[in-house]
Enzyme design. Structure first.
Site, PDB file in Angstrom:
ATOM      1  N   ASN A   1      -3.478   6.049   6.089  1.00  0.00           N
ATOM      2  CA  ASN A   1      -4.182   6.865   7.075  1.00  0.00           C
ATOM      3  C   ASN A   1      -4.869   5.986   8.119  1.00  0.00           C
ATOM      4  O   ASN A   1      -4.659   4.765   8.168  1.00  0.00           O
ATOM      5  CB  ASN A   1      -5.182   7.790   6.375  1.00  0.00           C
ATOM      6  CG  ASN A   1      -6.243   7.019   5.596  1.00  0.00           C
ATOM      7  OD1 ASN A   1      -6.472   5.833   5.812  1.00  0.00           O
ATOM      8  ND2 ASN A   1      -6.897   7.708   4.661  1.00  0.00           N
TER       9      ASN A   1
ATOM     10  N   HIS B   1       5.644  15.962   9.053  1.00  0.00           N
ATOM     11  CA  HIS B   1       4.825  14.861   8.531  1.00  0.00           C
ATOM     12  C   HIS B   1       3.350  15.087   8.818  1.00  0.00           C
ATOM     13  O   HIS B   1       2.508  14.978   7.938  1.00  0.00           O
ATOM     14  CB  HIS B   1       5.276  13.525   9.126  1.00  0.00           C
ATOM     15  CG  HIS B   1       6.387  12.882   8.356  1.00  0.00           C
ATOM     16  ND1 HIS B   1       6.238  12.402   7.090  1.00  0.00           N
ATOM     17  CD2 HIS B   1       7.679  12.631   8.692  1.00  0.00           C
ATOM     18  CE1 HIS B   1       7.372  11.885   6.652  1.00  0.00           C
ATOM     19  NE2 HIS B   1       8.267  12.015   7.618  1.00  0.00           N
TER      20      HIS B   1
ATOM     21  N   TYR C   1       0.854  -1.185   0.000  1.00  0.00           N
ATOM     22  CA  TYR C   1       0.000   0.000   0.000  1.00  0.00           C
ATOM     23  C   TYR C   1       0.892   1.237   0.000  1.00  0.00           C
ATOM     24  O   TYR C   1       1.776   1.371   0.847  1.00  0.00           O
ATOM     25  CB  TYR C   1      -0.917   0.021   1.231  1.00  0.00           C
ATOM     26  CG  TYR C   1      -1.968   1.110   1.159  1.00  0.00           C
ATOM     27  CD1 TYR C   1      -3.263   0.815   0.777  1.00  0.00           C
ATOM     28  CD2 TYR C   1      -1.650   2.436   1.439  1.00  0.00           C
ATOM     29  CE1 TYR C   1      -4.230   1.810   0.678  1.00  0.00           C
ATOM     30  CE2 TYR C   1      -2.597   3.441   1.333  1.00  0.00           C
ATOM     31  CZ  TYR C   1      -3.893   3.120   0.958  1.00  0.00           C
ATOM     32  OH  TYR C   1      -4.838   4.112   0.842  1.00  0.00           O
TER      33      TYR C   1
ATOM     34  N   GLN D   1      10.789  15.710  10.855  1.00  0.00           N
ATOM     35  CA  GLN D   1       9.745  14.761  11.233  1.00  0.00           C
ATOM     36  C   GLN D   1       8.465  15.471  11.655  1.00  0.00           C
ATOM     37  O   GLN D   1       7.362  14.975  11.415  1.00  0.00           O
ATOM     38  CB  GLN D   1      10.237  13.841  12.348  1.00  0.00           C
ATOM     39  CG  GLN D   1      11.351  12.917  11.923  1.00  0.00           C
ATOM     40  CD  GLN D   1      11.011  12.134  10.678  1.00  0.00           C
ATOM     41  OE1 GLN D   1      10.098  11.305  10.660  1.00  0.00           O
ATOM     42  NE2 GLN D   1      11.726  12.406   9.587  1.00  0.00           N
TER      43      GLN D   1
ATOM     44  N   HIS E   1      -0.268 -39.913  20.571  1.00  0.00           N
ATOM     45  CA  HIS E   1       1.068 -39.378  20.328  1.00  0.00           C
ATOM     46  C   HIS E   1       2.120 -40.401  20.769  1.00  0.00           C
ATOM     47  O   HIS E   1       3.079 -40.689  20.045  1.00  0.00           O
ATOM     48  CB  HIS E   1       1.285 -38.077  21.122  1.00  0.00           C
ATOM     49  CG  HIS E   1       0.699 -36.854  20.497  1.00  0.00           C
ATOM     50  ND1 HIS E   1      -0.652 -36.648  20.385  1.00  0.00           N
ATOM     51  CD2 HIS E   1       1.298 -35.743  19.966  1.00  0.00           C
ATOM     52  CE1 HIS E   1      -0.876 -35.477  19.817  1.00  0.00           C
ATOM     53  NE2 HIS E   1       0.298 -34.905  19.539  1.00  0.00           N
TER      54      HIS E   1
ATOM     55  N   GLU F   1       1.425 -36.077  29.307  1.00  0.00           N
ATOM     56  CA  GLU F   1       0.383 -35.111  28.939  1.00  0.00           C
ATOM     57  C   GLU F   1      -0.959 -35.785  28.688  1.00  0.00           C
ATOM     58  O   GLU F   1      -1.940 -35.120  28.349  1.00  0.00           O
ATOM     59  CB  GLU F   1       0.815 -34.340  27.685  1.00  0.00           C
ATOM     60  CG  GLU F   1       2.002 -33.419  27.927  1.00  0.00           C
ATOM     61  CD  GLU F   1       2.392 -32.615  26.687  1.00  0.00           C
ATOM     62  OE1 GLU F   1       1.853 -32.905  25.599  1.00  0.00           O
ATOM     63  OE2 GLU F   1       3.230 -31.712  26.812  1.00  0.00           O
TER      64      GLU F   1
ATOM     65  N   ASP G   1      15.534   8.387   5.303  1.00  0.00           N
ATOM     66  CA  ASP G   1      14.208   8.355   4.695  1.00  0.00           C
ATOM     67  C   ASP G   1      14.267   8.048   3.209  1.00  0.00           C
ATOM     68  O   ASP G   1      13.308   7.521   2.644  1.00  0.00           O
ATOM     69  CB  ASP G   1      13.503   9.707   4.892  1.00  0.00           C
ATOM     70  CG  ASP G   1      12.746   9.778   6.207  1.00  0.00           C
ATOM     71  OD1 ASP G   1      12.549   8.734   6.835  1.00  0.00           O
ATOM     72  OD2 ASP G   1      12.350  10.893   6.597  1.00  0.00           O
TER      73      ASP G   1
ATOM     74  N   SER H   1       4.916   9.671  13.077  1.00  0.00           N
ATOM     75  CA  SER H   1       6.366   9.668  12.939  1.00  0.00           C
ATOM     76  C   SER H   1       7.034  10.290  14.160  1.00  0.00           C
ATOM     77  O   SER H   1       6.481  11.188  14.809  1.00  0.00           O
ATOM     78  CB  SER H   1       6.764  10.438  11.682  1.00  0.00           C
ATOM     79  OG  SER H   1       8.139  10.287  11.430  1.00  0.00           O
TER      80      SER H   1
ATOM     81  N   GLU I   1      11.277   5.841  16.956  1.00  0.00           N
ATOM     82  CA  GLU I   1      11.389   5.378  15.574  1.00  0.00           C
ATOM     83  C   GLU I   1      12.753   5.767  14.996  1.00  0.00           C
ATOM     84  O   GLU I   1      13.461   4.930  14.445  1.00  0.00           O
ATOM     85  CB  GLU I   1      10.263   6.009  14.751  1.00  0.00           C
ATOM     86  CG  GLU I   1      10.288   5.651  13.281  1.00  0.00           C
ATOM     87  CD  GLU I   1       9.248   6.426  12.488  1.00  0.00           C
ATOM     88  OE1 GLU I   1       8.956   6.010  11.356  1.00  0.00           O
ATOM     89  OE2 GLU I   1       8.742   7.455  12.989  1.00  0.00           O
ATOM     90  N   HIS I   2      13.109   7.046  15.120  1.00  0.00           N
ATOM     91  CA  HIS I   2      14.395   7.556  14.643  1.00  0.00           C
ATOM     92  C   HIS I   2      15.158   8.150  15.823  1.00  0.00           C
ATOM     93  O   HIS I   2      14.599   8.943  16.580  1.00  0.00           O
ATOM     94  CB  HIS I   2      14.210   8.660  13.603  1.00  0.00           C
ATOM     95  CG  HIS I   2      13.321   8.293  12.463  1.00  0.00           C
ATOM     96  ND1 HIS I   2      12.002   8.719  12.378  1.00  0.00           N
ATOM     97  CD2 HIS I   2      13.545   7.541  11.358  1.00  0.00           C
ATOM     98  CE1 HIS I   2      11.460   8.249  11.261  1.00  0.00           C
ATOM     99  NE2 HIS I   2      12.367   7.533  10.628  1.00  0.00           N
TER     100      HIS I   2
END
Length: 435
Positions: free
Chosen positions: A217, A265, A133, A262, A423, A418, A364, A240, A330-331
């Site tokens: 968005n 943004h 996207y 930033q 099994h 168990e 970026d 951001s 983030e940064h």
């Protein structure tokens, strides 16, 4: 006057104020959940018909079939050919660096053999089909095309389906050129929650994918969260963020502009500076006052600075690192004399930019590492998007007869403990065959 709150680690309520400042308010996403759920249901039930309806309603796109939304390979090629030479060169240089970095992330299959002949290993294979996207319209991001498509192709994904909204038919040539350079296999002019639904569930025209990546968005974020489990997703990203730690020796104009990079943004973005000198914070604020009126997105930056942003006064750089690890940004820029030494104290960050000459903006676009990064403190457990996100790992076990008998005894004991008799018996049959 630039309105940005100042905090000090010496204050008794510092951590409480910091938490309030950095908490992500995801009410916008929560507020659209009902509408997104209805959109996804409609796409799942009515497929292409729902896509045509929502494209007309949200993007004013009229079409008789969804196939009309697909952009041909020839059109992508033409968009690249018609770009101004400087833009084409910049895209190709960025793509080359991103691809070279991604190549180093590829994971390979491996195996080893035990003394009794039992073979154990791991098989690494690419996903079959991925959806990317990309935001579109006036807010077009060719860099997002490169960062999301290239790692998928390096991983070996055979088919990458890209969707990009084109409100009122507004197509961005740079985005189309980037799709051609990055290697997107099919591109559709679809956006919003209905595009996410199409990728997740598939329609007569849009093939269902295995994973959806890329920013969007609040509607897109909510849709990705809701389809997770039907498909994989990269992450649900928040606003951001940038955190700068500075020793007071970097040109304050540089730091001011790094913070702006930033903050521009959106109004919810976070820009935080930690310094060890009140005087330096004053200098950066003075730079902000002078430089901000020169920027086109001044109004957005002002709201961002007044909201989730802050100046923090720390006692020393080690304390600044403690604060950074709590924020898990983030940064993270380490604009100090010895950034490698300070890096040793950093545990949580999406990407770290070392030294005075490494602004976040380079990451970026063209440094090479991916700019799709964990936000909202999720760097505590999440990583940047990479080739590994488009590869899956399959365990491989090949027991020899003697190995099966040896392991079967252990498995039998644990299975009976168990209460899972079938099994146990399944393993015991191989044990008995070796007696």
């Amino acid at each position: 006057m630039v309105d940005i709150e100042r905090l000090s680690t010496a204050e008794p309520n510092f951590w409480e104020r910091l938490r309030a400042k950095t908490a992500w308010d995801n009410s916008a996403e929560a507020g659209v959940e009902h509408a997104v759920r209805d959109i996804l249901h409609a796409v799942k039930q009515r497929g292409d018909a729902a896509l045509l309806e929502f494209s007309q309603r949200f993007d004013q796109l009229e079409a008789q079939t969804v196939a009309e939304f697909e952009i041909s390979a020839e059109r992508l090629e033409a968009a690249l050919a018609e770009l101004p030479s400087d833009q084409r060169v910049a895209l190709e240089q960025a793509a080359g660096r991103i691809r070279a970095y991604a190549e180093r992330q590829k994971q390979e299959s491996w195996q080893f053999q035990e003394t009794d002949g039992t073979l154990l290993g791991q098989r690494v294979t690419p996903l079959d089909r991925v959806g990317v996207y990309v935001p579109g319209g006036k807010a077009a991001y060719p860099s997002s095309v490169l960062m999301n498509v290239i790692p998928a192709k390096v991983a070996g994904v055979p088919e990458v389906i890209m969707v990009v909204p084109t409100p009122a038919g507004e197509v961005n040539a740079l985005v189309l050129a980037a799709a051609r350079i990055a290697g997107a296999d099919r591109v559709f002019t679809l956006g919003g929650a209905h595009a996410v639904g199409a990728l997740a569930y598939g329609t007569a025209t849009i093939p269902a994918v295995d994973k959806i990546v890329g920013p969007g968005n609040a509607f897109v974020a909510a849709a990705k969260r809701m389809v997770f489990g039907v498909v994989g997703i990269d992450m649900v990203a928040g606003p951001s963020e940038i955190l700068v730690i500075c020793d007071g020796e970097t040109d304050p104009d540089w730091i001011a502009m790094d913070l702006f990079s930033q903050a521009e943004h959106d109004e919810q973005a976070s820009a935080i500076l930690i310094a060890t000198s009140e005087r330096y914070l004053d200098q950066v604020q003075a730079s902000m006052e002078r430089l901000l009126p020169t920027l086109e997105r001044e109004a957005i930056i002002r709201q961002s600075l007044a909201g989730s942003s802050a100046f923090v006064l720390a006692r020393d750089l080690s304390e600044a690192a403690v604060v950074a690890n709590v924020i898990a940004p983030e940064h993270l820029e380490l604009s100090v004399a010895e950034p490698e030494a300070l890096l040793a104290e950093i545990r949580h960050a999406g990407a770290v930019f070392l030294g005075r000459h490494t602004p976040e903006a380079l990451g970026d676009y063209c440094a090479g590492p991916n700019h799709v990064l964990p936000t909202s403190a999720t760097a505590r457990f999440a990583s940047p998007l990479g080739v590994y996100d488009f590869q899956k790992r399959t365990s491989v076990i090949n027991c020899s007869a003697s190995g099966s008998a040896r392991l079967g005894k252990t498995a039998s004991i644990l299975a009976r403990g168990e209460g899972l008799t079938a099994h146990a018996r399944s393993a015991e049959l191989r044990v008995e065959a070796e007696k």
